[in-house]
Design a protein around this motif. Structure first.
Motif, PDB file in Angstrom:
ATOM      1  N   ASN A  72       0.820  -1.215   0.000  1.00 19.83           N
ATOM      2  CA  ASN A  72       0.000   0.000   0.000  1.00 19.83           C
ATOM      3  C   ASN A  72       0.851   1.261   0.000  1.00 19.83           C
ATOM      4  OD1 ASN A  72      -2.883  -0.634  -0.118  1.00 19.83           O
ATOM      5  ND2 ASN A  72      -2.344  -1.962   1.609  1.00 19.83           N
ATOM      6  N   LEU A  73       1.965   1.221   0.732  1.00 22.20           N
ATOM      7  CA  LEU A  73       2.864   2.384   0.720  1.00 22.20           C
ATOM      8  C   LEU A  73       3.340   2.656  -0.697  1.00 22.20           C
ATOM      9  CD1 LEU A  73       5.423   2.220   3.679  1.00 22.20           C
ATOM     10  CD2 LEU A  73       3.612   3.899   3.276  1.00 22.20           C
ATOM     11  N   LEU A  74       3.782   1.587  -1.360  1.00 26.02           N
ATOM     12  CA  LEU A  74       4.290   1.719  -2.728  1.00 26.02           C
ATOM     13  C   LEU A  74       3.226   2.336  -3.641  1.00 26.02           C
ATOM     14  CD1 LEU A  74       6.570   0.703  -4.874  1.00 26.02           C
ATOM     15  CD2 LEU A  74       4.808  -0.950  -5.426  1.00 26.02           C
ATOM     16  N   GLU A  75       2.023   1.772  -3.593  1.00 26.40           N
ATOM     17  CA  GLU A  75       0.985   2.236  -4.522  1.00 26.40           C
ATOM     18  C   GLU A  75       0.539   3.657  -4.210  1.00 26.40           C
ATOM     19  OE1 GLU A  75      -2.184  -0.495  -5.218  1.00 26.40           O
ATOM     20  OE2 GLU A  75      -0.825  -2.103  -5.804  1.00 26.40           O
ATOM     21  N   MET A  76       0.456   3.982  -2.912  1.00 32.78           N
ATOM     22  CA  MET A  76       0.023   5.342  -2.535  1.00 32.78           C
ATOM     23  C   MET A  76       1.076   6.367  -2.948  1.00 32.78           C
ATOM     24  SD  MET A  76      -2.810   5.471  -0.835  1.00 32.78           S
ATOM     25  CE  MET A  76      -3.912   4.223  -0.304  1.00 32.78           C
ATOM     26  N   LEU A  77       2.346   6.035  -2.707  1.00 34.89           N
ATOM     27  CA  LEU A  77       3.414   6.977  -3.078  1.00 34.89           C
ATOM     28  C   LEU A  77       3.417   7.169  -4.594  1.00 34.89           C
ATOM     29  CD1 LEU A  77       6.337   5.853  -0.740  1.00 34.89           C
ATOM     30  CD2 LEU A  77       5.305   8.120  -0.786  1.00 34.89           C
ATOM     31  N   MET A  78       3.178   6.069  -5.292  1.00 30.30           N
ATOM     32  CA  MET A  78       3.203   6.117  -6.750  1.00 30.30           C
ATOM     33  C   MET A  78       2.010   6.934  -7.271  1.00 30.30           C
ATOM     34  SD  MET A  78       3.621   2.749  -9.036  1.00 30.30           S
ATOM     35  CE  MET A  78       1.967   2.408  -9.519  1.00 30.30           C
ATOM     36  N   ALA A  79       0.793   6.539  -6.832  1.00 34.69           N
ATOM     37  CA  ALA A  79      -0.417   7.206  -7.344  1.00 34.69           C
ATOM     38  C   ALA A  79      -0.458   8.656  -6.877  1.00 34.69           C
ATOM     39  CB  ALA A  79      -1.665   6.473  -6.873  1.00 34.69           C
ATOM     40  N   GLY A  80      -0.111   8.884  -5.618  1.00 35.15           N
ATOM     41  CA  GLY A  80      -0.217  10.229  -5.053  1.00 35.15           C
ATOM     42  C   GLY A  80       0.796  11.190  -5.632  1.00 35.15           C
ATOM     43  N   THR A  81       1.987  10.715  -5.945  1.00 40.08           N
ATOM     44  CA  THR A  81       3.019  11.615  -6.458  1.00 40.08           C
ATOM     45  C   THR A  81       2.825  11.883  -7.946  1.00 40.08           C
ATOM     46  OG1 THR A  81       4.588  10.662  -4.905  1.00 40.08           O
ATOM     47  CG2 THR A  81       5.512  11.940  -6.688  1.00 40.08           C
ATOM     48  N   ASP A  82       2.695  10.808  -8.709  1.00 38.18           N
ATOM     49  CA  ASP A  82       2.741  10.939 -10.161  1.00 38.18           C
ATOM     50  C   ASP A  82       1.566  11.748 -10.721  1.00 38.18           C
ATOM     51  OD1 ASP A  82       4.194  10.046 -12.585  1.00 38.18           O
ATOM     52  OD2 ASP A  82       2.205   9.285 -13.073  1.00 38.18           O
ATOM     53  N   ALA A  83       0.327  11.351 -10.334  1.00 44.54           N
ATOM     54  CA  ALA A  83      -0.838  12.026 -10.940  1.00 44.54           C
ATOM     55  C   ALA A  83      -0.910  13.484 -10.497  1.00 44.54           C
ATOM     56  CB  ALA A  83      -2.111  11.280 -10.562  1.00 44.54           C
ATOM     57  N   THR A  84      -0.525  13.760  -9.254  1.00 47.46           N
ATOM     58  CA  THR A  84      -0.597  15.136  -8.750  1.00 47.46           C
ATOM     59  C   THR A  84       0.403  16.030  -9.494  1.00 47.46           C
ATOM     60  OG1 THR A  84      -1.173  14.226  -6.600  1.00 47.46           O
ATOM     61  CG2 THR A  84      -0.439  16.500  -6.624  1.00 47.46           C
ATOM     62  N   ALA A  85       1.642  15.540  -9.613  1.00 46.25           N
ATOM     63  CA  ALA A  85       2.671  16.344 -10.278  1.00 46.25           C
ATOM     64  C   ALA A  85       2.349  16.511 -11.766  1.00 46.25           C
ATOM     65  CB  ALA A  85       4.036  15.679 -10.097  1.00 46.25           C
ATOM     66  N   THR A  86       1.881  15.421 -12.394  1.00 46.00           N
ATOM     67  CA  THR A  86       1.594  15.481 -13.835  1.00 46.00           C
ATOM     68  C   THR A  86       0.463  16.476 -14.127  1.00 46.00           C
ATOM     69  OG1 THR A  86       2.201  13.171 -13.957  1.00 46.00           O
ATOM     70  CG2 THR A  86       1.039  14.036 -15.834  1.00 46.00           C
ATOM     71  N   THR A  87      -0.611  16.411 -13.316  1.00 44.75           N
ATOM     72  CA  THR A  87      -1.737  17.332 -13.540  1.00 44.75           C
ATOM     73  C   THR A  87      -1.266  18.782 -13.376  1.00 44.75           C
ATOM     74  OG1 THR A  87      -3.227  15.655 -12.655  1.00 44.75           O
ATOM     75  CG2 THR A  87      -4.092  17.893 -12.760  1.00 44.75           C
ATOM     76  N   SER A  88      -0.445  19.030 -12.360  1.00 48.26           N
ATOM     77  CA  SER A  88       0.021  20.410 -12.124  1.00 48.26           C
ATOM     78  C   SER A  88       0.875  20.892 -13.301  1.00 48.26           C
ATOM     79  CB  SER A  88       0.849  20.485 -10.837  1.00 48.26           C
ATOM     80  OG  SER A  88       0.162  19.876  -9.769  1.00 48.26           O
ATOM     81  N   GLU A  89       1.710  20.006 -13.819  1.00 48.65           N
ATOM     82  CA  GLU A  89       2.565  20.407 -14.948  1.00 48.65           C
ATOM     83  C   GLU A  89       1.725  20.731 -16.185  1.00 48.65           C
ATOM     84  OE1 GLU A  89       5.227  17.448 -16.598  1.00 48.65           O
ATOM     85  OE2 GLU A  89       6.648  18.973 -17.265  1.00 48.65           O
ATOM     86  N   TRP A  90       0.701  19.899 -16.431  1.00 50.98           N
ATOM     87  CA  TRP A  90      -0.171  20.163 -17.580  1.00 50.98           C
ATOM     88  C   TRP A  90      -0.839  21.525 -17.433  1.00 50.98           C
ATOM     89  CZ3 TRP A  90       0.118  18.376 -22.160  1.00 50.98           C
ATOM     90  CH2 TRP A  90       0.460  17.044 -22.417  1.00 50.98           C
ATOM     91  N   ILE A  91      -1.331  21.834 -16.220  1.00 55.11           N
ATOM     92  CA  ILE A  91      -2.019  23.130 -16.044  1.00 55.11           C
ATOM     93  C   ILE A  91      -1.043  24.267 -16.364  1.00 55.11           C
ATOM     94  CG2 ILE A  91      -3.207  24.683 -14.430  1.00 55.11           C
ATOM     95  CD1 ILE A  91      -4.147  22.311 -12.876  1.00 55.11           C
ATOM     96  N   MET A  92       0.159  24.198 -15.796  1.00 57.97           N
ATOM     97  CA  MET A  92       1.134  25.276 -16.029  1.00 57.97           C
ATOM     98  C   MET A  92       1.429  25.416 -17.526  1.00 57.97           C
ATOM     99  SD  MET A  92       1.913  26.887 -13.302  1.00 57.97           S
ATOM    100  CE  MET A  92       3.374  27.795 -13.749  1.00 57.97           C
ATOM    101  N   ALA A  93       1.612  24.278 -18.201  1.00 60.05           N
ATOM    102  CA  ALA A  93       1.950  24.335 -19.629  1.00 60.05           C
ATOM    103  C   ALA A  93       0.791  24.943 -20.421  1.00 60.05           C
ATOM    104  CB  ALA A  93       2.275  22.937 -20.143  1.00 60.05           C
ATOM    105  N   LEU A  94      -0.418  24.486 -20.135  1.00 65.97           N
ATOM    106  CA  LEU A  94      -1.565  24.973 -20.912  1.00 65.97           C
ATOM    107  C   LEU A  94      -1.812  26.457 -20.651  1.00 65.97           C
ATOM    108  CD1 LEU A  94      -3.847  21.842 -20.515  1.00 65.97           C
ATOM    109  CD2 LEU A  94      -2.969  22.759 -22.662  1.00 65.97           C
ATOM    110  N   VAL A  95      -1.666  26.857 -19.400  1.00 64.04           N
ATOM    111  CA  VAL A  95      -1.895  28.259 -19.056  1.00 64.04           C
ATOM    112  C   VAL A  95      -0.829  29.136 -19.716  1.00 64.04           C
ATOM    113  CG1 VAL A  95      -1.792  29.871 -17.125  1.00 64.04           C
ATOM    114  CG2 VAL A  95      -3.194  27.836 -16.944  1.00 64.04           C
ATOM    115  N   MET A  96       0.411  28.676 -19.716  1.00 68.65           N
ATOM    116  CA  MET A  96       1.468  29.473 -20.345  1.00 68.65           C
ATOM    117  C   MET A  96       1.268  29.583 -21.853  1.00 68.65           C
ATOM    118  SD  MET A  96       4.956  28.615 -18.329  1.00 68.65           S
ATOM    119  CE  MET A  96       5.864  29.718 -19.386  1.00 68.65           C
ATOM    120  N   HIS A  97       0.671  28.553 -22.436  1.00 70.90           N
ATOM    121  CA  HIS A  97       0.408  28.608 -23.880  1.00 70.90           C
ATOM    122  C   HIS A  97      -0.843  29.427 -24.194  1.00 70.90           C
ATOM    123  CE1 HIS A  97       3.256  26.005 -26.061  1.00 70.90           C
ATOM    124  NE2 HIS A  97       3.434  25.453 -24.867  1.00 70.90           N
TER     125      HIS A  97
END
Ligand code: HEM
Length: 498
Positions: free
Chosen positions: A286-311
């Motif tokens: 559970n630690l592995l999956e939570m760290l994986m799901a919690g880190t990756d999707a959160t960071a990826t979504t934030s990066e997409w927002i920044m990129a789209l807003v800057m464009h």
């Protein structure tokens, strides 16, 4: 010598006739002709899989039957059929198919995301919902997020004073990882001056594991169980597992040796699953999956927002106006401001519509035969839900390829799993339980970055907005940008916890 081509030709024709009769006899959904052994894999080459599958479904319909290698797979790509699956048949698709993640990394499917539908999954999901994802629990971590935000802003200021670009992806990923590791096990791995080298390696490992979730190069997912030994990557999985095990083992051992005033989620899990070898295996998965799901999707979504807003400078200006009006230019954005930022909510929805990290959701498996849209889906079939295709369906969305947050103005469409035209967090029993935590983290980070800094592309570059699929849908080129502070300097210091 001359007989061989004839035999091969006859065998091929026989194969086509047999597959065609099998398909019609079984009332399977339509689909293109497949090839022996590889099935339809060749049709996925060259493009991210959600795009290749969209092209196939445009030709053959919103429900198609394919073979991923030798494994039967049904892909659905329409709002109506997705609704049918997640309402009428949700329980039949409550489990996951064979996955390298579950088999090699999640300690034989012991994590919340990989475990089969049943008592263990229900108990784990209940534990997480009650102890980790309640509004009260998410609020109680606000001070940690504030500290991590302050560190992230500090990094951006450092880049500014050195006239260097901000490496947005790595900044976001560290922010998200630190938040998750502190919430789960009261440990911060990435500090200003010291970086835990084991954690750095572990973060890389998490990315390699995400990449193995839906990946045609994993032979074991393409063949029946008795041929899985053929997967030439097994030694690599074992190597990654050994490193992962060392990191997780150390976390548990250190945790047992230290005392805390308040229990964290790791303590709660150890109590719940039992302080023994089997209990610890469940905790590690559970630690592995939570760290994986919690880190990756959160960071990826934030990066997409920044990129789209800057464009889209028009959107950036509107976001700024809202932030200045609601928050004021003499302070940072607080969590209590977030519900008042209506335009930010529209931008978030529009980003998750165009670039949901889970374009294909997490695969499901039919544990019983089901009839969907009038077709038979046999027991054991893998189900792929192409939510991205629905998010891009011009019958559902006007100008779907245009980034236009205002499309949600006055609309009641939300991403909580009930509006089947917008499902970035999935739907039904296996819908993302971390949605409220993920949203809070993304909103706080992005709102502050946009409020506190002016952003521009690195001089001489206009990065493309192209995506790449490595188990999640990422921006192909990690975003770099120049930041200039736009608020009085004392505002940045106020983020520090005194
Ligand atoms: C913006 C952030 C996030 C997005 C876009 C996202 C998206 C998703 C998606 C699409 C699924 C698959 C749902 C399905 O199969 O129908 C999922 C599952 C899951 N997510 Fe998230 N997620 C996010 C944040 C988080 C966070 C912060 C956590 C927790 C720490 C988390 C934990 C999980 C877990 C454990 C599952 C598997 C649930 C199960 O199988 O029962 N997610 N997520």
């Amino acid at each position: 010598m001359e007989i061989l081509p004839v035999v091969l030709f006859v065998a091929f024709i026989l194969f086509l006739v047999l597959s065609w009769s099998y398909r019609s006899f079984k009332n399977l959904p339509p689909g293109p002709w497949g090839l022996p052994l590889i099935g339809h894999l060749h049709l996925l080459a060259g493009k991210p899989p959600h795009r290749s599958l969209q092209s196939i479904s445009r030709k053959y319909g919103p429900i198609v039957f394919l073979k991923m290698g030798m494994m039967p797979t049904v892909v659905i790509s329409s709002q109506k059929i997705i609704k049918e699956v997640f309402t009428t048949h949700d329980i039949k698709f409550g489990s996951r198919p064979y996955m390298v993640l579950g088999d090699h990394f999640s300690y034989n499917y012991s994590g919340l995301g990989t475990s089969p539908y049943g008592k263990y999954w229900k108990d784990t999901r209940k534990l997480c919902s009650m102890e980790l994802f309640t509004a009260k629990s998410i609020d109680s971590f606000a001070w940690m997020r504030k500290e991590e935000l302050s560190h992230a802003l500090g990094e951006i200021l450092k880049s500014f004073s050195n006239s260097k670009p901000v490496e947005i992806r790595s900044l976001f990923s560290i922010f998200a990882f630190n938040n998750m590791s502190r919430i789960l096990m009261s440990k911060r791995y990435f500090g200003e001056d010291e970086v835990d080298s084991d954690a750095l390696e572990f973060k890389e490992i998490l990315l390699s594991i995400v990449d193995l979730v839906i990946n045609p190069s994993c032979i074991s997912t393409l063949v029946p169980w008795y041929l899985r030994w053929l997967d030439w990557q097994i030694p690599r999985y074992k190597q990654i597992h050994a490193k992962q095990e060392k990191f997780l083992r150390k976390i548990i051992d250190e945790h047992k040796e230290t005392t805390r005033e308040c229990k964290d989620f790791l303590d709660i899990m150890l109590e719940f699953y039992g302080n023994n070898a089997q209990g610890e295996t469940h905790v590690k998965a559970n630690l592995l999956e939570m760290l994986m799901a919690g880190t990756d999707a959160t960071a990826t979504t934030s990066e997409w927002i920044m990129a789209l807003v800057m464009h889209n400078p028009r959107v950036l200006i509107k976001l700024r106006e809202e932030l200045d009006r609601v928050v004021g230019s003499d302070q940072m954005v607080q969590e209590s401001d977030l519900p008042k930022l209506d335009y930010l909510q529209l931008v978030l929805k529009e980003t998750l519509r165009m670039y949901p990290p889970g374009t294909l959701l997490f695969p499901r498996m039919a544990t019983q035969e089901a009839t969907i849209a009038g077709y038979t889906v046999p027991k054991g079939t893998t189900l792929l839900v192409n939510v991205w295709a629905v998010h891009m369906d011009s019958a559902v969305w006007e100008n779907p390829t245009q980034f236009y947050p205002e499309r949600f103005l006055g609309s009641s469409i939300d991403f909580k799993g009930q509006n089947f035209e917008l499902l970035p967090f999935g739907s039904g029993r296996r819908m993302c339980p971390g949605m409220p935590l993920g949203l809070r983290t993304v909103e706080l980070l992005v709102a502050n970055l946009i409020h506190c800094f002016d952003w521009s592309f690195v001089p001489g570059t206009i990065p493309s907005i192209e995506e790449v699929y490595n188990g999640s849908c990422y921006l192909k080129t990690p975003l770099q940008a120049m930041a200039t502070p736009r608020l009085p300097m004392e505002v940045y210091g106020s983020a520090e916890i005194k």
